[in-house]
Design a protein around this motif. Structure first.
Motif, PDB file in Angstrom:
ATOM      1  N   TYR A   3       6.787   1.044  -4.361  1.00  0.00           N
ATOM      2  CA  TYR A   3       5.728   1.890  -3.815  1.00  0.00           C
ATOM      3  C   TYR A   3       4.884   1.075  -2.841  1.00  0.00           C
ATOM      4  O   TYR A   3       4.931  -0.153  -2.814  1.00  0.00           O
ATOM      5  CB  TYR A   3       4.835   2.448  -4.931  1.00  0.00           C
ATOM      6  N   SER A   4       4.126   1.787  -2.031  1.00  0.00           N
ATOM      7  CA  SER A   4       3.117   1.182  -1.176  1.00  0.00           C
ATOM      8  C   SER A   4       1.807   1.849  -1.547  1.00  0.00           C
ATOM      9  O   SER A   4       1.720   3.073  -1.618  1.00  0.00           O
ATOM     10  CB  SER A   4       3.452   1.420   0.300  1.00  0.00           C
ATOM     11  N   SER A   5       0.787   1.076  -1.798  1.00  0.00           N
ATOM     12  CA  SER A   5      -0.465   1.633  -2.304  1.00  0.00           C
ATOM     13  C   SER A   5      -1.125   2.560  -1.290  1.00  0.00           C
ATOM     14  O   SER A   5      -0.924   2.437  -0.081  1.00  0.00           O
ATOM     15  CB  SER A   5      -1.445   0.507  -2.655  1.00  0.00           C
ATOM     16  N   GLY A   6      -1.936   3.482  -1.803  1.00  0.00           N
ATOM     17  CA  GLY A   6      -2.696   4.363  -0.928  1.00  0.00           C
ATOM     18  C   GLY A   6      -3.631   3.590  -0.024  1.00  0.00           C
ATOM     19  O   GLY A   6      -3.898   3.999   1.113  1.00  0.00           O
ATOM     20  N   GLN A   7      -4.133   2.448  -0.510  1.00  0.00           N
ATOM     21  CA  GLN A   7      -5.020   1.610   0.305  1.00  0.00           C
ATOM     22  C   GLN A   7      -4.275   1.068   1.526  1.00  0.00           C
ATOM     23  O   GLN A   7      -4.814   1.017   2.629  1.00  0.00           O
ATOM     24  CB  GLN A   7      -5.561   0.460  -0.553  1.00  0.00           C
ATOM     25  N   GLN A   8      -3.032   0.656   1.314  1.00  0.00           N
ATOM     26  CA  GLN A   8      -2.245   0.147   2.436  1.00  0.00           C
ATOM     27  C   GLN A   8      -1.915   1.262   3.420  1.00  0.00           C
ATOM     28  O   GLN A   8      -1.970   1.072   4.637  1.00  0.00           O
ATOM     29  CB  GLN A   8      -0.959  -0.517   1.950  1.00  0.00           C
ATOM     30  N   VAL A   9      -1.566   2.434   2.892  1.00  0.00           N
ATOM     31  CA  VAL A   9      -1.293   3.569   3.762  1.00  0.00           C
ATOM     32  C   VAL A   9      -2.529   3.906   4.586  1.00  0.00           C
ATOM     33  O   VAL A   9      -2.446   4.128   5.808  1.00  0.00           O
ATOM     34  CB  VAL A   9      -0.844   4.796   2.944  1.00  0.00           C
ATOM     35  N   LYS A  10      -3.696   3.909   3.939  1.00  0.00           N
ATOM     36  CA  LYS A  10      -4.936   4.227   4.650  1.00  0.00           C
ATOM     37  C   LYS A  10      -5.211   3.214   5.749  1.00  0.00           C
ATOM     38  O   LYS A  10      -5.569   3.579   6.880  1.00  0.00           O
ATOM     39  CB  LYS A  10      -6.120   4.276   3.676  1.00  0.00           C
ATOM     40  N   ARG A  11      -5.031   1.930   5.429  1.00  0.00           N
ATOM     41  CA  ARG A  11      -5.274   0.906   6.448  1.00  0.00           C
ATOM     42  C   ARG A  11      -4.347   1.112   7.643  1.00  0.00           C
ATOM     43  O   ARG A  11      -4.763   0.994   8.794  1.00  0.00           O
ATOM     44  CB  ARG A  11      -5.069  -0.488   5.868  1.00  0.00           C
ATOM     45  N   SER A  12      -3.081   1.426   7.376  1.00  0.00           N
ATOM     46  CA  SER A  12      -2.127   1.626   8.463  1.00  0.00           C
ATOM     47  C   SER A  12      -2.519   2.826   9.324  1.00  0.00           C
ATOM     48  O   SER A  12      -2.381   2.788  10.549  1.00  0.00           O
ATOM     49  CB  SER A  12      -0.718   1.817   7.893  1.00  0.00           C
ATOM     50  N   ILE A  13      -3.004   3.883   8.691  1.00  0.00           N
ATOM     51  CA  ILE A  13      -3.460   5.057   9.443  1.00  0.00           C
ATOM     52  C   ILE A  13      -4.668   4.712  10.297  1.00  0.00           C
ATOM     53  O   ILE A  13      -4.733   5.054  11.488  1.00  0.00           O
ATOM     54  CB  ILE A  13      -3.787   6.216   8.476  1.00  0.00           C
ATOM     55  N   ILE A  14      -5.643   4.026   9.700  1.00  0.00           N
ATOM     56  CA  ILE A  14      -6.851   3.657  10.430  1.00  0.00           C
ATOM     57  C   ILE A  14      -6.515   2.764  11.617  1.00  0.00           C
ATOM     58  O   ILE A  14      -7.084   2.908  12.711  1.00  0.00           O
ATOM     59  CB  ILE A  14      -7.852   2.949   9.490  1.00  0.00           C
ATOM     60  N   GLU A  15      -5.576   1.853  11.439  1.00  0.00           N
ATOM     61  CA  GLU A  15      -5.204   0.957  12.530  1.00  0.00           C
ATOM     62  C   GLU A  15      -4.461   1.690  13.645  1.00  0.00           C
ATOM     63  O   GLU A  15      -4.359   1.180  14.762  1.00  0.00           O
ATOM     64  CB  GLU A  15      -4.340  -0.187  11.999  1.00  0.00           C
ATOM     65  N   SER A  16      -3.948   2.887  13.350  1.00  0.00           N
ATOM     66  CA  SER A  16      -3.219   3.672  14.363  1.00  0.00           C
ATOM     67  C   SER A  16      -4.133   4.618  15.136  1.00  0.00           C
ATOM     68  O   SER A  16      -3.651   5.382  15.981  1.00  0.00           O
ATOM     69  CB  SER A  16      -2.108   4.487  13.682  1.00  0.00           C
ATOM     70  N   LEU A  17      -5.434   4.579  14.874  1.00  0.00           N
ATOM     71  CA  LEU A  17      -6.358   5.543  15.475  1.00  0.00           C
ATOM     72  C   LEU A  17      -6.548   5.363  16.977  1.00  0.00           C
ATOM     73  O   LEU A  17      -6.925   6.296  17.679  1.00  0.00           O
ATOM     74  CB  LEU A  17      -7.741   5.438  14.805  1.00  0.00           C
ATOM     75  N   ASN A  18      -6.344   4.154  17.477  1.00  0.00           N
ATOM     76  CA  ASN A  18      -6.591   3.865  18.887  1.00  0.00           C
ATOM     77  C   ASN A  18      -8.042   4.169  19.251  1.00  0.00           C
ATOM     78  O   ASN A  18      -8.329   4.756  20.305  1.00  0.00           O
ATOM     79  CB  ASN A  18      -5.635   4.660  19.788  1.00  0.00           C
ATOM     80  N   GLN A  19      -8.951   3.781  18.354  1.00  0.00           N
ATOM     81  CA  GLN A  19     -10.386   3.936  18.553  1.00  0.00           C
ATOM     82  C   GLN A  19     -11.046   2.562  18.396  1.00  0.00           C
ATOM     83  O   GLN A  19     -10.500   1.685  17.735  1.00  0.00           O
ATOM     84  CB  GLN A  19     -10.959   4.900  17.513  1.00  0.00           C
ATOM     85  N   PRO A  20     -12.229   2.363  18.999  1.00  0.00           N
ATOM     86  CA  PRO A  20     -12.928   1.082  18.824  1.00  0.00           C
ATOM     87  C   PRO A  20     -13.223   0.813  17.354  1.00  0.00           C
ATOM     88  O   PRO A  20     -13.681   1.701  16.635  1.00  0.00           O
ATOM     89  CB  PRO A  20     -14.222   1.271  19.621  1.00  0.00           C
ATOM     90  N   PHE A  21     -12.954  -0.400  16.897  1.00  0.00           N
ATOM     91  CA  PHE A  21     -13.184  -0.790  15.508  1.00  0.00           C
ATOM     92  C   PHE A  21     -14.543  -1.444  15.355  1.00  0.00           C
ATOM     93  O   PHE A  21     -15.042  -2.119  16.255  1.00  0.00           O
ATOM     94  CB  PHE A  21     -12.115  -1.788  15.049  1.00  0.00           C
ATOM     95  N   ALA A  22     -15.135  -1.261  14.182  1.00  0.00           N
ATOM     96  CA  ALA A  22     -16.350  -2.001  13.850  1.00  0.00           C
ATOM     97  C   ALA A  22     -15.997  -3.468  13.614  1.00  0.00           C
ATOM     98  O   ALA A  22     -14.915  -3.779  13.109  1.00  0.00           O
ATOM     99  CB  ALA A  22     -16.997  -1.411  12.600  1.00  0.00           C
TER     100      ALA A  22
END
Length: 321
Positions: A3-22
């Motif tokens: 499995y891949s944790s939901g936390q890892q999935v979330k991080r991957s989604i957030i990194e794919s946003l193509n938006q400025p990061f804090a």
């Protein structure tokens, strides 16, 4: 099971946003023996940045106000479609998991502290830090490293995402369980966030123009994210077979599932995509190579992305009560 944790999935989604990061602050400590060790990284807890607004945050320090925001995205672990449809292989050499931002090191902050004989911790100034790095031939990057054995997974996998539209663009102003520090709340108001109220109480609502920027980026990220790695050899297409969208969680579970077959000596499982459920189901052409009878279209992911955009755009964030 693999499995891949939901936390890892979330991080991957957030990194794919193509938006400025804090900018995240990464902290290091040098003890009295001169050995450098990592401390917990700190988030700015500023929802004007898309990664903070969508990913949530928490910051708890001694003698300061604790603030935390729950992510409006609830994400399950990515797991085998059925226990018999996924496999796990251990690596011969252990790999490390990391909170790694070294690819954008200049964007983030790095703090380094030194501990004296009495255990008192003090931040090192830049000149002393440069000298210590040169003397010890060290680098202290924007990463939080946790070594350990890892494994490789193969098979058909599924994961679920629930988007809470009530809190997607609303940040609570409740002072009893604060999501905002006073200076951040003042900043949001100056940027056009408006007073509102949702089912959880009073809140600040993200301006419409900003919502219209984030929603397409979020929909694209949800549909097209990939697990990222700093190891080039770990690349995988992670091809998507099908996406189901509904406001009923049960219908999602029905739409893409594994079925147990007992018509042979050894029990086996087969994947099933069911278009008769009460959900929008989008099937890609590659699904026919794994699911008997599946017929996909080349624009399936584009249509799934647009369906997510339409649902998020149509919600009335400013008049929930």
């Amino acid at each position: 099971m693999a499995y891949s944790s939901g936390q890892q999935v979330k991080r991957s989604i957030i990194e794919s946003l193509n938006q400025p990061f804090a900018a995240i602050t990464f902290n290091w400590e040098i003890d009295k023996k001169g050995k450098a060790g990592m401390l917990e990284p700190h988030s700015p807890c500023d929802p004007s940045f898309a990664d903070q607004l969508l990913g949530g945050y928490m910051k708890a320090e001694k003698d300061t106000m604790t603030v935390k925001r729950r992510s409006p995205l609830s994400i399950s672990a990515m797991r085998p479609l059925h226990p018999l449809l996924g496999g796990l292989e251990m690596e011969s050499e252990g790999e490390a998991t990391a909170f790694d931002r070294s690819n954008m090191a200049q964007h983030h902050n790095v703090n380094v502290y030194i501990t004296d004989d009495k255990g008192k911790r003090q931040k090192i100034d830049d000149n002393d830090l440069d000298e210590w790095l040169s003397t010890n031939n060290r680098s202290l990057g924007a990463k939080y490293y946790n070594p350990g054995k890892q494994s490789r997974a193969t098979g058909l996998f599924v994961y679920d995402i629930a988007i809470d539209l009530r809190t997607l663009f609303c940040v609570s102003t409740n002072k009893l369980e604060p999501e905002l520090r006073p200076e951040i709340e003042e900043k949001l108001r100056s940027e056009g966030w408006i007073e509102g109220q949702n089912v959880f109480g009073k809140c600040l609502i993200c301006p419409q123009k900003r919502r219209e920027e984030i929603i397409p980026a979020l929909a694209k990220a949800i549909v097209n994210w990939r697990i990222t790695s700093n190891q080039a050899r770990t690349f995988s297409l992670m091809e998507t077979l099908a996406i189901a969208i509904s406001d009923n969680a049960n219908q999602i579970a029905y739409a893409v599932r594994g079925e147990l077959r007992d018509d042979t000596e050894k029990a086996r499982a087969v994947p099933r995509i069911d278009e008769n459920v009460k959900a929008e189901v989008f099937i890609t052409p590659i699904a026919s190579g794994y699911v008997a009878g599946a017929v996909g279209t080349a624009d399936a992911l584009d249509r799934a992305e647009q369906a997510l955009i339409d649902r998020m755009m149509s919600f009335d964030y400013e008049n929930q009560i």
